[in-house]
Write a protein that holds these residues in place. Sequence first.
Motif, PDB file in Angstrom:
ATOM      1  N   LYS A 105      90.947   8.290  47.165  1.00 60.23           N
ATOM      2  CA  LYS A 105      92.062   6.715  47.287  1.00 60.23           C
ATOM      3  C   LYS A 105      91.265   6.237  46.279  1.00 60.23           C
ATOM      4  O   LYS A 105      91.867   5.558  45.626  1.00 60.23           O
ATOM      5  N   ASN A 106      89.945   5.600  46.746  1.00 60.53           N
ATOM      6  CA  ASN A 106      89.569   4.812  45.353  1.00 60.53           C
ATOM      7  C   ASN A 106      89.135   5.457  43.892  1.00 60.53           C
ATOM      8  O   ASN A 106      87.598   5.883  44.253  1.00 60.53           O
ATOM      9  N   TYR A 107      89.229   5.712  43.464  1.00 62.75           N
ATOM     10  CA  TYR A 107      89.413   6.532  41.718  1.00 62.75           C
ATOM     11  C   TYR A 107      90.293   5.790  40.930  1.00 62.75           C
ATOM     12  O   TYR A 107      91.041   5.811  41.139  1.00 62.75           O
ATOM     13  N   GLN A 108      89.670   5.959  39.618  1.00 67.93           N
ATOM     14  CA  GLN A 108      90.423   5.588  38.685  1.00 67.93           C
ATOM     15  C   GLN A 108      90.219   6.395  37.364  1.00 67.93           C
ATOM     16  O   GLN A 108      88.863   6.140  37.174  1.00 67.93           O
ATOM     17  N   ILE A 109      91.510   6.795  36.694  1.00 72.34           N
ATOM     18  CA  ILE A 109      91.684   8.171  35.386  1.00 72.34           C
ATOM     19  C   ILE A 109      91.517   7.231  34.586  1.00 72.34           C
ATOM     20  O   ILE A 109      93.036   6.447  34.340  1.00 72.34           O
ATOM     21  N   THR A 110      90.418   7.461  33.416  1.00 78.25           N
ATOM     22  CA  THR A 110      91.739   6.742  31.790  1.00 78.25           C
ATOM     23  C   THR A 110      91.545   7.303  31.125  1.00 78.25           C
ATOM     24  O   THR A 110      89.925   7.947  30.949  1.00 78.25           O
ATOM     25  N   LEU A 111      92.380   7.598  30.514  1.00 79.49           N
ATOM     26  CA  LEU A 111      92.347   9.243  29.301  1.00 79.49           C
ATOM     27  C   LEU A 111      91.974   7.509  28.338  1.00 79.49           C
ATOM     28  O   LEU A 111      93.363   6.913  27.850  1.00 79.49           O
ATOM     29  N   VAL A 112      91.260   7.973  27.379  1.00 80.36           N
ATOM     30  CA  VAL A 112      91.204   7.328  26.186  1.00 80.36           C
ATOM     31  C   VAL A 112      91.438   8.497  24.769  1.00 80.36           C
ATOM     32  O   VAL A 112      90.790   8.996  24.567  1.00 80.36           O
ATOM     33  N   GLU A 113      92.379   7.994  23.974  1.00 80.18           N
ATOM     34  CA  GLU A 113      92.619   8.401  22.329  1.00 80.18           C
ATOM     35  C   GLU A 113      93.152   7.543  21.803  1.00 80.18           C
ATOM     36  O   GLU A 113      94.410   6.830  22.170  1.00 80.18           O
ATOM     37  N   PRO A 114      92.409   7.651  20.518  1.00 79.38           N
ATOM     38  CA  PRO A 114      93.147   7.041  19.181  1.00 79.38           C
ATOM     39  C   PRO A 114      94.512   7.371  18.936  1.00 79.38           C
ATOM     40  O   PRO A 114      95.090   6.088  18.334  1.00 79.38           O
ATOM     41  N   LYS A 115      95.404   8.276  18.950  1.00 79.93           N
ATOM     42  CA  LYS A 115      96.436   8.276  18.738  1.00 79.93           C
ATOM     43  C   LYS A 115      97.297   8.142  19.991  1.00 79.93           C
ATOM     44  O   LYS A 115      97.319   8.060  21.391  1.00 79.93           O
ATOM     45  N   ASP A 116      98.763   7.671  19.929  1.00 76.82           N
ATOM     46  CA  ASP A 116      99.578   7.005  21.247  1.00 76.82           C
ATOM     47  C   ASP A 116     100.315   8.818  21.738  1.00 76.82           C
ATOM     48  O   ASP A 116     101.481   8.601  22.593  1.00 76.82           O
ATOM     49  N   HIS A 117     100.043   9.731  20.436  1.00 75.38           N
ATOM     50  CA  HIS A 117     101.433  11.241  20.914  1.00 75.38           C
ATOM     51  C   HIS A 117     100.492  11.895  21.297  1.00 75.38           C
ATOM     52  O   HIS A 117      99.538  11.934  20.429  1.00 75.38           O
ATOM     53  N   PHE A 118     100.713  12.808  22.475  1.00 76.67           N
ATOM     54  CA  PHE A 118     100.085  14.081  22.786  1.00 76.67           C
ATOM     55  C   PHE A 118     100.584  15.869  21.259  1.00 76.67           C
ATOM     56  O   PHE A 118     101.762  15.089  20.798  1.00 76.67           O
ATOM     57  N   THR A 165     102.233   8.532  36.989  1.00 73.19           N
ATOM     58  CA  THR A 165     100.664   8.997  37.506  1.00 73.19           C
ATOM     59  C   THR A 165     100.066   7.934  37.629  1.00 73.19           C
ATOM     60  O   THR A 165      99.936   7.119  37.282  1.00 73.19           O
ATOM     61  N   LYS A 166      98.298   8.629  38.189  1.00 73.49           N
ATOM     62  CA  LYS A 166      97.885   7.411  38.743  1.00 73.49           C
ATOM     63  C   LYS A 166      96.901   7.455  37.043  1.00 73.49           C
ATOM     64  O   LYS A 166      95.164   6.816  37.325  1.00 73.49           O
ATOM     65  N   VAL A 167      96.711   7.938  36.139  1.00 73.25           N
ATOM     66  CA  VAL A 167      96.175   7.861  34.785  1.00 73.25           C
ATOM     67  C   VAL A 167      97.027   6.591  33.678  1.00 73.25           C
ATOM     68  O   VAL A 167      97.807   6.765  33.497  1.00 73.25           O
ATOM     69  N   GLU A 168      95.448   5.865  33.862  1.00 69.16           N
ATOM     70  CA  GLU A 168      95.809   5.101  32.736  1.00 69.16           C
ATOM     71  C   GLU A 168      95.589   5.108  30.836  1.00 69.16           C
ATOM     72  O   GLU A 168      94.532   5.887  30.830  1.00 69.16           O
ATOM     73  N   PHE A 169      96.054   4.668  30.427  1.00 68.96           N
ATOM     74  CA  PHE A 169      95.889   4.746  29.383  1.00 68.96           C
ATOM     75  C   PHE A 169      94.981   4.477  28.278  1.00 68.96           C
ATOM     76  O   PHE A 169      95.624   3.247  28.470  1.00 68.96           O
ATOM     77  N   CYS A 170      94.540   4.191  27.033  1.00 74.13           N
ATOM     78  CA  CYS A 170      93.524   3.776  26.643  1.00 74.13           C
ATOM     79  C   CYS A 170      93.779   3.965  24.782  1.00 74.13           C
ATOM     80  O   CYS A 170      92.562   5.383  25.091  1.00 74.13           O
ATOM     81  N   GLN A 171      94.846   3.780  24.476  1.00 74.37           N
ATOM     82  CA  GLN A 171      94.448   3.904  23.048  1.00 74.37           C
ATOM     83  C   GLN A 171      93.781   3.048  21.684  1.00 74.37           C
ATOM     84  O   GLN A 171      93.839   2.258  21.645  1.00 74.37           O
ATOM     85  N   GLU A 172      92.031   3.841  22.164  1.00 73.44           N
ATOM     86  CA  GLU A 172      91.325   3.392  20.953  1.00 73.44           C
ATOM     87  C   GLU A 172      90.712   4.395  20.666  1.00 73.44           C
ATOM     88  O   GLU A 172      90.781   5.608  21.319  1.00 73.44           O
ATOM     89  N   ALA A 173      89.864   4.617  19.782  1.00 73.41           N
ATOM     90  CA  ALA A 173      89.213   5.688  19.466  1.00 73.41           C
ATOM     91  C   ALA A 173      87.328   5.097  20.048  1.00 73.41           C
ATOM     92  O   ALA A 173      87.611   4.086  19.942  1.00 73.41           O
ATOM     93  N   VAL A 174      86.614   6.569  19.710  1.00 66.81           N
ATOM     94  CA  VAL A 174      85.522   6.294  20.271  1.00 66.81           C
ATOM     95  C   VAL A 174      84.066   5.773  19.227  1.00 66.81           C
ATOM     96  O   VAL A 174      84.647   6.530  17.984  1.00 66.81           O
ATOM     97  N   SER A 175      83.357   4.617  19.277  1.00 67.61           N
ATOM     98  CA  SER A 175      82.065   4.786  18.592  1.00 67.61           C
ATOM     99  C   SER A 175      81.180   5.223  18.735  1.00 67.61           C
ATOM    100  O   SER A 175      79.834   5.822  18.038  1.00 67.61           O
ATOM    101  N   SER A 176      80.456   5.495  19.753  1.00 72.47           N
ATOM    102  CA  SER A 176      79.390   5.450  20.271  1.00 72.47           C
ATOM    103  C   SER A 176      79.571   5.888  22.373  1.00 72.47           C
ATOM    104  O   SER A 176      80.825   5.334  22.654  1.00 72.47           O
TER     105      SER A 176
END
Length: 422
Positions: free
Chosen positions: A28-41, A71-82
Amino acid sequence: MQICVLGGGFGGLYTALYLQRTLGQKLKNYQITLVEPKDHFLFTPLLYELVTGELQAWEIAPAYHRLLAHTKVEFCQEAVSSIDLTARYVYLCNGDSLTYDYLVLAVGGETCLGSIPGAVEHAAPFRSLADAVHLKERLRFLEASRQHHIRVTVVGGGPNGVELACKLADRLKTRGQVRLIERGDRILKTFSGASRAAAYKALRQRGIQVELNTGIEAIAANHITLTQQKQTHTIDTDLVLWTAGTQTLDWVRNLPCQQNTQGQLLTLPTLQLVDHPEVFALGDLAAIQDAGRPLVPATAQAAYQQASCAARNLRAVMTEKPLLSFRYLHLGEMLTLGTNAAVVCSFGLTLQGAIACVMRHWIYLQRMPTVRHRLRVMGHWLASGLLRWLPTPTRQPVRQAWQRLTRRSRRTVTNYPRRLPY
């Protein structure tokens, strides 16, 4: 428990969806975050159908907020730098950072134009929705011009180049002069002989000129310089499309972990990084090996299978169960070879032509990420096919009935991908 998934392609999105489905029953105690710079699959195997207008953008590029709405997946629209693998931090290009307990790396790669003079300025890649939109706009401009022939050069004799060349030839018809450049001695070198023979036949029927054992010296705005048998010559071209080769992202190559000579991350059979078992890597950026093959191919089919394995092993780690080694199962090959034409090879059986095209579309329909989106697309395909055969007065009532049906179905289905044979 913080689980961070970087990359929203086949590897990343499908891992997140599988994981939230299975963990919902265990933890129950978990959080999934999906990080992707685009807004679409992007369902990349069907990207070529946008060039010919066989499919619409919404069918193959649904927005993440729709796919993840229930879903319980949180979407973060951003690019990764490091990434700080020691402190377990993901740093984003907007200055923010994310902490994680477990990390999934599935950001894929980028087009590698190499060091060829003029490639960056004058060669157009074809791997994203923006690339397809740009190509369609360029084609419309050329089609509206007064020139008798439209000369297109496709660089790369792999599946991307072959499929794109066939689609372009069918769109441009008699005005098109399509040329396929391959530096090796054959196209589709990793494919079966049946697929290769069908591809050669399709290219020949469409008048596509195939240049094998051909290197590229330079690319300019309206011509390209080629090298064949140590001789250099220049050909005129209106458009150069680059489908040859990919490379890992800069920040991936800078990670302090074991990599091969191509900059791919080395993994254990369980898809974990060799030095960081809390990090899983899959897709194009990972050099994944299993007992059956020296190296797993960087294809959508392989990423789809890796996503299931990664989600299963993440659940096993969090529930203190034994992990499983990844085993790639090659289920066959599918290629689009023009409008209403394809080849499907699987377990010794080969289908070609219109029936293979229908089979390819419906197999890919089953692999789309959620049941909701699958129903929307299926309803649109069925309604469109039916409407073409119905008299005009009855078309509108049928269209409205399908819309009501798909809306009702979307309210009752569970939003997760199913494991299917392709």
